[in-house]
Design a protein around this motif. Sequence first.
Motif, PDB file in Angstrom:
ATOM      1  N   GLU A   1      10.344   4.539  -2.544  1.00 22.36           N
ATOM      2  CA  GLU A   1      10.529   5.999  -2.912  1.00 22.36           C
ATOM      3  C   GLU A   1      10.122   6.988  -2.196  1.00 22.36           C
ATOM      4  OE1 GLU A   1      10.730   8.326  -6.984  1.00 22.36           O
ATOM      5  OE2 GLU A   1      11.406   6.448  -7.080  1.00 22.36           O
ATOM      6  N   LYS A   2       8.848   6.770  -1.717  1.00 26.61           N
ATOM      7  CA  LYS A   2       8.196   7.686  -0.969  1.00 26.61           C
ATOM      8  C   LYS A   2       8.737   7.897   0.383  1.00 26.61           C
ATOM      9  CE  LYS A   2       3.740   8.469   1.236  1.00 26.61           C
ATOM     10  NZ  LYS A   2       2.110   7.812   1.291  1.00 26.61           N
ATOM     11  N   GLU A   3       8.730   6.845   1.018  1.00 30.23           N
ATOM     12  CA  GLU A   3       9.441   6.673   2.273  1.00 30.23           C
ATOM     13  C   GLU A   3      10.725   7.315   2.492  1.00 30.23           C
ATOM     14  OE1 GLU A   3       8.108   5.790   5.126  1.00 30.23           O
ATOM     15  OE2 GLU A   3       6.255   4.764   4.365  1.00 30.23           O
ATOM     16  N   LEU A   4      11.620   6.996   1.475  1.00 31.05           N
ATOM     17  CA  LEU A   4      13.110   7.684   1.236  1.00 31.05           C
ATOM     18  C   LEU A   4      13.045   9.097   1.601  1.00 31.05           C
ATOM     19  CD1 LEU A   4      14.729   5.048  -0.836  1.00 31.05           C
ATOM     20  CD2 LEU A   4      15.128   5.255   1.462  1.00 31.05           C
ATOM     21  N   HIS A   5      11.975   9.633   0.611  1.00 28.95           N
ATOM     22  CA  HIS A   5      12.062  11.129   0.452  1.00 28.95           C
ATOM     23  C   HIS A   5      11.618  11.758   1.861  1.00 28.95           C
ATOM     24  CE1 HIS A   5      12.728  12.286  -3.626  1.00 28.95           C
ATOM     25  NE2 HIS A   5      12.122  11.166  -4.095  1.00 28.95           N
TER      26      HIS A   5
ATOM     27  N   ALA B   1       0.995  -1.204   0.066  1.00 25.92           N
ATOM     28  CA  ALA B   1       0.084  -0.005  -0.096  1.00 25.92           C
ATOM     29  C   ALA B   1       0.832   1.226  -0.063  1.00 25.92           C
ATOM     30  CB  ALA B   1      -0.794   0.024   1.302  1.00 25.92           C
ATOM     31  N   ALA B   2       0.276   2.173  -0.759  1.00 27.32           N
ATOM     32  CA  ALA B   2       1.000   3.509  -0.524  1.00 27.32           C
ATOM     33  C   ALA B   2       1.018   4.068   0.735  1.00 27.32           C
ATOM     34  CB  ALA B   2       0.659   4.510  -1.809  1.00 27.32           C
ATOM     35  N   ASP B   3      -0.300   4.157   1.213  1.00 28.59           N
ATOM     36  CA  ASP B   3      -0.678   4.630   2.427  1.00 28.59           C
ATOM     37  C   ASP B   3      -1.248   3.569   3.356  1.00 28.59           C
ATOM     38  OD1 ASP B   3      -1.435   5.944   5.123  1.00 28.59           O
ATOM     39  OD2 ASP B   3      -1.669   7.721   3.782  1.00 28.59           O
TER      40      ASP B   3
END
Length: 477
Positions: A416-420, A324-326
């Motif tokens: 990628e989202k988590e790393l940002h 899941a993205a979120d």
Amino acid sequence: MAMLLKKVWQSMSNRATSFSSSSIDPVTTPPSYTESSSSSLGAFDRLPIDVVLQIVRLVGPKDAARLSVVCKSWRPLVSDNRLWIYFLLNYHDTWDSVFFVETHLRSGYPIQTFSSPITELSFMRIYGQRVQVPGAVIVDGGSGHCKYGWSKNACPSGRSATFLEFGNIESPMYSRLQHFFATIYSSLYRMQVKASAHPIVVSLPLCHYDDTESARASRRQLKDTIYTALFDMKVPAVCAINQATLALYAAQRTSGIVVNIGFQVTSVVPILHGKVMRTVGVEVMGVGALKVTGFLREQMQRNNLNFESLHTVQTLKENLCYVAADFEAELYKDTQASFEVPGEGWFTLSKERFKTGEVLFQPCIAGVRAMGLQQAVALCMDHCHAAELTEDDAWFKTIVLSGGTACLPGLAERLEKELHGLLPPSISNGIRVISPPYGADSAWIGAKLIGNLSTFPGSWCVTKKQFRRKSRFTLAW
């Protein structure tokens, strides 16, 4: 069309005698052919060059090469790179992967990128060399599963469970490895592949991760045991490279960070110019494919979903699960979906679908005390940034995922989202996370690309004679 092709040979035959004793080298690097060329193509002068190239394509690579040898007038046209790129497009590997390996990996290890303009490359020469490469046995080994096959094939010809403890050097590793390779060769024998006839490219998982003297000694001992087992089976040459590096090659990169979700653990491996940067540090988290699949099994058991084997659970993971993205937002959505497992019928999963992959980011939900995947990768990137190994930080901002579990939909985007969110802009800007380019077979494909190189076995392999002399080889281990 047949008459046109006949005219080609007729126009050559008039001059064949004068060129039969010529010392023309058919694979000298050619200039690109243009319509302004002063050489006459006989009856074909009246046709556009693109049309003539189409006709030569129909002749095929073997006869096209003869054209350049027998008839000097045809040499500039037949040596045109466009023609041989077309032939390479229809030869085993995709064009972009061929171009990558022939411009980056030709010289072996350490990696030396071809820096000259592309016009200086002779793809006619490269094609001729690749045709003469004998081919290699490709074995992508692992603690859980193994894939093996022939380098000229598009994909592995066989898969099997291994359960070899490659990191445990105190076990009777020689006898186990010899039995392991003997089993593979017995399967390949049906394809008329003999151990004594072809070199082998062996892909093995990373183990003994540290840069300590003890870890180096353990890696050296494992490498020597592999070589000894294979040379005792009369294998002529051996190329042994870790899975992370091969997965990076499959993604057409020589530098980056490889996230290898293995059977038991997940490794975060920084690689620069094909070499594992152990001085920077390889991060290891104690969650692998087995734990992810096991967590789905536990959820199914709690929900009274009956199944016959772990294979059924793995099949459902591969076909229904995602990341899941979120995660929090996904809990409030209707995520129910069904899949039919052959021989067992239909299974319906709901929140299990995304909770399974969440174990990688929140190991605590499966009862595992370990950092999450995003934290392990962020830590590795921070170490790479601090090490200042190159003037440009871009080398570690490409992150390649590897392993069957890494194929879960949404994993690359979520990471990628988590790393940002974890890293400062100076490090996170430009990050690109790449899903396994060839799925679970990425490391096998990377090994296959090396096995088909125009310069293989060359400097990539160690022969028995070299091994006995204990030559100092700098291999990507």
